[in-house]
Design a protein around this motif. Structure first.
Motif, short mmCIF file in Angstrom:
data_model
loop_
_atom_site.label_atom_id
_atom_site.label_comp_id
_atom_site.label_asym_id
_atom_site.label_seq_id
_atom_site.Cartn_x
_atom_site.Cartn_y
_atom_site.Cartn_z
N GLY A 111 19.24 -3.05 -13.45
CA GLY A 111 20.24 -2.24 -12.77
C GLY A 111 19.74 -0.86 -12.39
N GLN A 112 18.67 -0.39 -13.07
CA GLN A 112 18.11 0.91 -12.74
C GLN A 112 17.24 0.81 -11.50
OE1 GLN A 112 15.90 1.97 -16.27
NE2 GLN A 112 17.62 3.12 -17.14
N GLU A 113 17.00 1.97 -10.88
CA GLU A 113 16.05 2.03 -9.77
C GLU A 113 14.71 2.53 -10.30
OE1 GLU A 113 17.89 4.45 -6.73
OE2 GLU A 113 18.47 2.65 -5.62
N ALA A 114 13.64 2.05 -9.72
CA ALA A 114 12.30 2.46 -10.14
C ALA A 114 11.39 2.55 -8.92
CB ALA A 114 11.73 1.45 -11.14
N GLU A 115 10.58 3.58 -8.90
CA GLU A 115 9.61 3.74 -7.82
C GLU A 115 8.28 3.15 -8.25
OE1 GLU A 115 8.76 7.18 -4.62
OE2 GLU A 115 8.06 7.70 -6.63
N VAL A 116 7.78 2.20 -7.48
CA VAL A 116 6.51 1.55 -7.82
C VAL A 116 5.63 1.47 -6.57
CG1 VAL A 116 7.46 0.20 -9.72
CG2 VAL A 116 7.48 -0.75 -7.41
N PHE A 117 4.35 1.36 -6.81
CA PHE A 117 3.39 1.13 -5.74
C PHE A 117 3.29 -0.38 -5.54
CE2 PHE A 117 -0.97 0.46 -4.17
CZ PHE A 117 -0.96 1.31 -3.07
N VAL A 118 3.51 -0.85 -4.32
CA VAL A 118 3.55 -2.29 -4.07
C VAL A 118 2.32 -2.75 -3.29
CG1 VAL A 118 6.06 -2.37 -4.18
CG2 VAL A 118 4.94 -2.06 -1.97
N PHE A 119 1.90 -3.97 -3.61
CA PHE A 119 0.76 -4.60 -2.95
C PHE A 119 0.91 -6.11 -3.10
CE2 PHE A 119 -0.19 -3.71 -7.32
CZ PHE A 119 -0.86 -4.82 -7.79
N GLY B 283 0.80 -1.23 0.00
CA GLY B 283 0.00 0.00 0.00
C GLY B 283 0.82 1.27 0.00
N THR B 284 2.14 1.14 -0.27
CA THR B 284 3.03 2.30 -0.28
C THR B 284 3.90 2.29 -1.53
OG1 THR B 284 4.83 1.15 0.88
CG2 THR B 284 3.16 2.25 2.24
N TYR B 285 4.52 3.42 -1.80
CA TYR B 285 5.50 3.52 -2.88
C TYR B 285 6.87 3.07 -2.34
CZ TYR B 285 2.42 5.91 -6.14
OH TYR B 285 1.40 6.21 -7.02
N GLN B 286 7.59 2.31 -3.16
CA GLN B 286 8.90 1.81 -2.76
C GLN B 286 9.90 2.03 -3.91
OE1 GLN B 286 9.61 0.17 0.24
NE2 GLN B 286 7.51 0.42 0.99
N LEU B 287 11.12 2.41 -3.56
CA LEU B 287 12.19 2.54 -4.54
C LEU B 287 12.94 1.22 -4.61
CD1 LEU B 287 13.55 4.56 -6.49
CD2 LEU B 287 15.15 5.10 -4.64
N LEU B 288 12.80 0.52 -5.75
CA LEU B 288 13.36 -0.81 -5.91
C LEU B 288 14.34 -0.85 -7.08
CD1 LEU B 288 10.01 -2.81 -5.55
CD2 LEU B 288 11.60 -2.11 -3.73
N THR B 289 15.12 -1.90 -7.13
CA THR B 289 16.10 -2.09 -8.21
C THR B 289 15.57 -3.09 -9.22
OG1 THR B 289 17.93 -1.67 -6.68
CG2 THR B 289 18.46 -2.74 -8.77
N ILE B 290 15.62 -2.72 -10.49
CA ILE B 290 15.17 -3.62 -11.55
C ILE B 290 16.19 -4.74 -11.67
CG2 ILE B 290 14.55 -3.84 -14.00
CD1 ILE B 290 13.94 -0.80 -13.92
N GLN B 291 15.76 -5.95 -11.36
CA GLN B 291 16.66 -7.10 -11.33
C GLN B 291 16.77 -7.78 -12.69
OE1 GLN B 291 15.55 -10.79 -9.02
NE2 GLN B 291 17.11 -9.94 -7.63
N SER B 292 15.63 -8.00 -13.33
CA SER B 292 15.65 -8.69 -14.63
C SER B 292 14.40 -8.35 -15.43
CB SER B 292 15.74 -10.21 -14.43
OG SER B 292 14.60 -10.69 -13.73
N ARG B 293 14.54 -8.52 -16.73
CA ARG B 293 13.39 -8.34 -17.63
C ARG B 293 13.02 -9.69 -18.22
NH1 ARG B 293 12.89 -4.28 -22.91
NH2 ARG B 293 10.73 -4.87 -23.43
N GLN B 294 11.74 -9.99 -18.20
CA GLN B 294 11.24 -11.24 -18.75
C GLN B 294 10.17 -10.92 -19.80
OE1 GLN B 294 10.13 -13.81 -15.47
NE2 GLN B 294 11.84 -13.05 -14.22
N LYS B 295 9.65 -11.94 -20.45
CA LYS B 295 8.69 -11.71 -21.52
C LYS B 295 7.47 -10.93 -21.05
CE LYS B 295 9.31 -15.24 -25.07
NZ LYS B 295 8.69 -16.39 -25.76
N GLY C 112 7.11 -9.25 -18.11
CA GLY C 112 7.28 -8.14 -17.20
C GLY C 112 8.67 -8.06 -16.61
N TYR C 113 8.74 -7.47 -15.42
CA TYR C 113 10.03 -7.20 -14.78
C TYR C 113 10.02 -7.75 -13.36
CZ TYR C 113 10.72 -3.78 -18.53
OH TYR C 113 10.87 -3.16 -19.76
N ARG C 114 11.18 -8.18 -12.93
CA ARG C 114 11.38 -8.60 -11.55
C ARG C 114 12.22 -7.53 -10.86
NH1 ARG C 114 8.41 -12.09 -9.09
NH2 ARG C 114 8.65 -13.56 -10.85
N LEU C 115 11.69 -6.95 -9.77
CA LEU C 115 12.37 -5.90 -9.03
C LEU C 115 12.79 -6.42 -7.66
CD1 LEU C 115 10.82 -4.33 -11.29
CD2 LEU C 115 10.54 -2.47 -9.64
#
Length: 281
Positions: free
Chosen positions: A45-53, A6-18, A20-23
């Motif tokens: 390797g980039q950082e991304a801010e996403v809303f997590v649930f 229920g909050t925004y989190q700054l996460l690291t993009i770990q991998s890209r798959q067909k 979507g993405y794993r952060l």
């Protein structure tokens, strides 16, 4: 620090798959973001801010969509569907609707209607849950506010004295009926101002800026309304307060002060039938 749903989190993009993405989160957990919920140009390797649930299976999910409500906030949300478990609300997240269990409904909710609710983390299940019992989530201690301070409001409920409002997602406030010069509806979000802090820590709120600031704002508003009306309004200082409130959403007292200021500045002229905008305004 563990992830908080229920909050925004700054996460690291770990991998890209067909699909979507794993952060990756600092605590070692991972968050799945479908391609359609990711931002353009994401790279590992980039950082991304996403809303997590948590998704329907209880796994971590993320999105760049903007939710209509976040953890420990109030929101006015529409019921999308009903189930044996409760009502499901549209909270702006496509992957998952928000549940209001039957035990959290003061009265049975109906599909298609909107309700003011609070989003909290259920300690028993660890899942995001909405509740219609708003009073128990309000802070009743000394408010961290100052007189005249601008605050964010949710219109809550009508009372004999006026309208109860939720202040800054935290406190209960009251706008007195004789000071409500604008049309308000349940769930409306507005800005207001702290008029008084009572000994019991309850708040008196007004919808217009205090003091002379309200008059200068009213002058600007009055000029805009005059321009939109073709330069004439059938109002004078003798007009009934209800008529002034209906047309201008301001009190007669503020209207007279604003009108006087505009007249002294030669921006309007006053005639027996109403107010005329001078051509130079």
């Amino acid at each position: 620090m563990p992830l908080t749903p229920g909050t925004y989190q700054l996460l690291t993009i770990q991998s890209r798959q067909k699909a979507g993405y794993r952060l990756a989160a600092p605590d070692g957990s991972t968050v799945w973001v479908p391609s359609e919920q990711a931002a353009p140009g994401w790279r590992p390797g980039q950082e991304a801010e996403v809303f997590v649930f948590q998704d329907r299976e209880g796994k971590w999910a993320g999105t760049t969509q903007k939710p209509k409500i976040q953890l420990n906030q109030f929101g006015f949300l529409e019921v999308k569907s009903l189930s044996p478990f409760g009502a499901f609300l549209d909270w702006g997240i496509a992957e998952k609707d928000l549940l209001v269990p039957h035990r959290e409904q003061p009265e049975p909710m109906q599909a298609g209607l909107s309700y003011l609710v609070y989003l909290y983390l259920d300690p028993a299940s660890g899942r995001l849950t909405a509740s219609g019992y708003l009073q128990r989530f309000l802070d009743t201690g000394p408010p961290d506010l100052a007189l005249g301070e601008a605050v964010d409001l949710f219109i809550w409920e009508a009372t004999d004295l006026g309208v109860n409002v939720i202040v800054n997602h935290r406190y209960k406030g009251l706008v007195y009926a004789n000071e409500t010069f604008v049309r308000v509806r349940l769930g409306d979000q507005r800005q207001g101002y702290v008029k008084a802090i009572r000994p019991d820590y309850k708040l008196d709120i007004q919808l217009h800026k205090p003091g002379y600031e309200s008059v200068t704002d009213a002058q600007t508003q009055l000029l805009h309304i005059l321009q939109a009306a073709g330069g004439f309004l059938p109002l004078t200082d003798k007009s009934p307060p209800a008529e002034i409130s209906r047309r201008l959403e301001m009190s007669k007292k503020v209207f007279k002060k604003a009108l006087g200021g505009l007249y002294k500045a030669r921006k309007v002229r006053l005639e027996p039938d109403g107010v005329y905008l001078n051509q130079t305004s």
